[in-house]
Motif scaffolding. Sequence first.
Motif, mmCIF file in Angstrom:
data_model
loop_
_atom_site.group_PDB
_atom_site.id
_atom_site.type_symbol
_atom_site.label_atom_id
_atom_site.label_comp_id
_atom_site.label_asym_id
_atom_site.label_seq_id
_atom_site.Cartn_x
_atom_site.Cartn_y
_atom_site.Cartn_z
ATOM 1 N N TRP A 31 3.218 46.977 -8.393
ATOM 2 C CA TRP A 31 2.357 47.645 -7.424
ATOM 3 C C TRP A 31 1.132 46.777 -7.218
ATOM 4 O O TRP A 31 0.451 46.405 -8.164
ATOM 5 N N GLN A 32 0.815 46.483 -5.956
ATOM 6 C CA GLN A 32 -0.229 45.499 -5.693
ATOM 7 C C GLN A 32 -1.417 46.021 -4.890
ATOM 8 O O GLN A 32 -2.495 45.455 -4.968
ATOM 9 N N THR A 33 -1.227 47.077 -4.103
ATOM 10 C CA THR A 33 -2.296 47.498 -3.206
ATOM 11 C C THR A 33 -2.628 48.982 -3.362
ATOM 12 O O THR A 33 -1.782 49.788 -3.724
ATOM 13 N N ILE A 34 -3.884 49.292 -3.056
ATOM 14 C CA ILE A 34 -4.362 50.677 -3.093
ATOM 15 C C ILE A 34 -5.309 50.902 -1.913
ATOM 16 O O ILE A 34 -6.129 50.041 -1.597
ATOM 17 N N ASN A 35 -5.146 52.028 -1.258
ATOM 18 C CA ASN A 35 -6.008 52.413 -0.149
ATOM 19 C C ASN A 35 -6.782 53.648 -0.587
ATOM 20 O O ASN A 35 -6.186 54.689 -0.863
ATOM 21 N N ILE A 36 -8.102 53.525 -0.670
ATOM 22 C CA ILE A 36 -8.963 54.658 -1.020
ATOM 23 C C ILE A 36 -9.839 54.970 0.189
ATOM 24 O O ILE A 36 -10.747 54.215 0.513
ATOM 25 N N PHE A 55 -19.782 58.446 -3.782
ATOM 26 C CA PHE A 55 -18.574 58.823 -4.502
ATOM 27 C C PHE A 55 -17.425 57.872 -4.167
ATOM 28 O O PHE A 55 -16.724 57.389 -5.057
ATOM 29 N N THR A 56 -17.216 57.602 -2.888
ATOM 30 C CA THR A 56 -16.131 56.714 -2.468
ATOM 31 C C THR A 56 -16.298 55.329 -3.089
ATOM 32 O O THR A 56 -15.328 54.746 -3.596
ATOM 33 N N ASN A 57 -17.516 54.794 -3.066
ATOM 34 C CA ASN A 57 -17.760 53.466 -3.652
ATOM 35 C C ASN A 57 -17.450 53.446 -5.141
ATOM 36 O O ASN A 57 -16.841 52.497 -5.645
ATOM 37 N N GLN A 58 -17.873 54.477 -5.869
ATOM 38 C CA GLN A 58 -17.612 54.511 -7.312
ATOM 39 C C GLN A 58 -16.123 54.638 -7.609
ATOM 40 O O GLN A 58 -15.622 54.039 -8.547
ATOM 41 N N LEU A 59 -15.396 55.408 -6.794
ATOM 42 C CA LEU A 59 -13.955 55.537 -6.993
ATOM 43 C C LEU A 59 -13.257 54.200 -6.722
ATOM 44 O O LEU A 59 -12.382 53.784 -7.481
ATOM 45 N N GLN A 60 -13.668 53.510 -5.678
ATOM 46 C CA GLN A 60 -13.110 52.196 -5.390
ATOM 47 C C GLN A 60 -13.443 51.208 -6.508
ATOM 48 O O GLN A 60 -12.581 50.423 -6.923
ATOM 49 N N ASP A 61 -14.660 51.266 -7.009
ATOM 50 C CA ASP A 61 -15.082 50.355 -8.086
ATOM 51 C C ASP A 61 -14.261 50.543 -9.353
ATOM 52 O O ASP A 61 -13.884 49.563 -9.993
ATOM 53 N N ILE A 62 -13.978 51.784 -9.743
ATOM 54 C CA ILE A 62 -13.257 52.002 -10.992
ATOM 55 C C ILE A 62 -11.831 51.439 -10.898
ATOM 56 O O ILE A 62 -11.333 50.843 -11.855
ATOM 57 N N PHE A 63 -11.191 51.570 -9.745
ATOM 58 C CA PHE A 63 -9.850 51.008 -9.596
ATOM 59 C C PHE A 63 -9.904 49.483 -9.462
ATOM 60 O O PHE A 63 -9.038 48.781 -9.968
ATOM 61 N N ASP A 78 0.685 50.556 -1.635
ATOM 62 C CA ASP A 78 1.507 51.140 -2.701
ATOM 63 C C ASP A 78 0.967 52.504 -3.128
ATOM 64 O O ASP A 78 1.739 53.433 -3.373
ATOM 65 N N LEU A 79 -0.352 52.618 -3.230
ATOM 66 C CA LEU A 79 -0.997 53.864 -3.640
ATOM 67 C C LEU A 79 -2.029 54.254 -2.587
ATOM 68 O O LEU A 79 -2.804 53.413 -2.136
ATOM 69 N N LEU A 80 -2.045 55.523 -2.214
ATOM 70 C CA LEU A 80 -3.003 56.049 -1.240
ATOM 71 C C LEU A 80 -3.794 57.178 -1.879
ATOM 72 O O LEU A 80 -3.214 58.083 -2.475
ATOM 73 N N ILE A 81 -5.118 57.112 -1.741
ATOM 74 C CA ILE A 81 -5.985 58.176 -2.260
ATOM 75 C C ILE A 81 -6.915 58.611 -1.139
ATOM 76 O O ILE A 81 -7.610 57.785 -0.537
ATOM 77 N N TYR A 114 -3.285 62.283 -3.760
ATOM 78 C CA TYR A 114 -2.796 60.984 -4.227
ATOM 79 C C TYR A 114 -1.344 60.843 -3.819
ATOM 80 O O TYR A 114 -0.513 61.686 -4.140
ATOM 81 N N GLN A 115 -1.063 59.789 -3.090
ATOM 82 C CA GLN A 115 0.311 59.521 -2.679
ATOM 83 C C GLN A 115 0.743 58.180 -3.253
ATOM 84 O O GLN A 115 0.151 57.143 -2.961
ATOM 85 N N ASN A 116 1.771 58.223 -4.071
ATOM 86 C CA ASN A 116 2.335 57.016 -4.654
ATOM 87 C C ASN A 116 3.575 56.670 -3.832
ATOM 88 O O ASN A 116 4.593 57.349 -3.917
ATOM 89 N N ASN A 117 3.470 55.640 -3.017
ATOM 90 C CA ASN A 117 4.574 55.247 -2.143
ATOM 91 C C ASN A 117 5.711 54.560 -2.890
ATOM 92 O O ASN A 117 6.771 54.341 -2.315
#
Length: 167
Positions: A31-36, A55-63, A78-81, A114-117
């Motif tokens: 799995w290589q990509t994530i969309n937040i 909130f969005t910035n902190q969530l993106q930062d943790i991933f 691959d992952l959508l949040i 959360y959608q895991n494609n």
Amino acid sequence: MRTLKILLLILGILVLNSCYTLSGSSIKPEWQTINISTFPNYAPQYQNPNLSQEFTNQLQDIFNNRTKLALTTDETADLLIDGEITGYQQSSVAIQSNEVAGQNRLTMTVRVRYQNNQDETKSFDRSFSAYEDFASNLTLQQAEGALLDSILEQLTTQIFNAIAMDW
């Protein structure tokens, strides 16, 4: 004999280290990509104009900091949040004998989709909540700056653990 013991100890440590990782254990290497997406603030009571972006910035930062996933705006990641902030309110706690609050509580609630494609069984739609207490002699505006960092950290950690650690 002593050299053999040291060699076995080193070998054991290396084997154990390769078997266990602390972060990203449920995120497969392929799995290589994530969309937040940005989480809009739909909290009905109190509106903080910066809350959505913080909130969005902190969530993106943790991933970004704890995984090898690349952040993207592509809807076929691959992952959508995505989700929204559904609650941001102050309440009284620790009521004293004279019916005055001894402390107040700031609570934030976020709905996450959360959608895991790559593995649909991992997908979910759920709410997460975190709070911090503050002295009743302070207004929310006075206490908010000190409380918000902790609340955002709690929430993003809960969400990260639910996705990356399968908690």
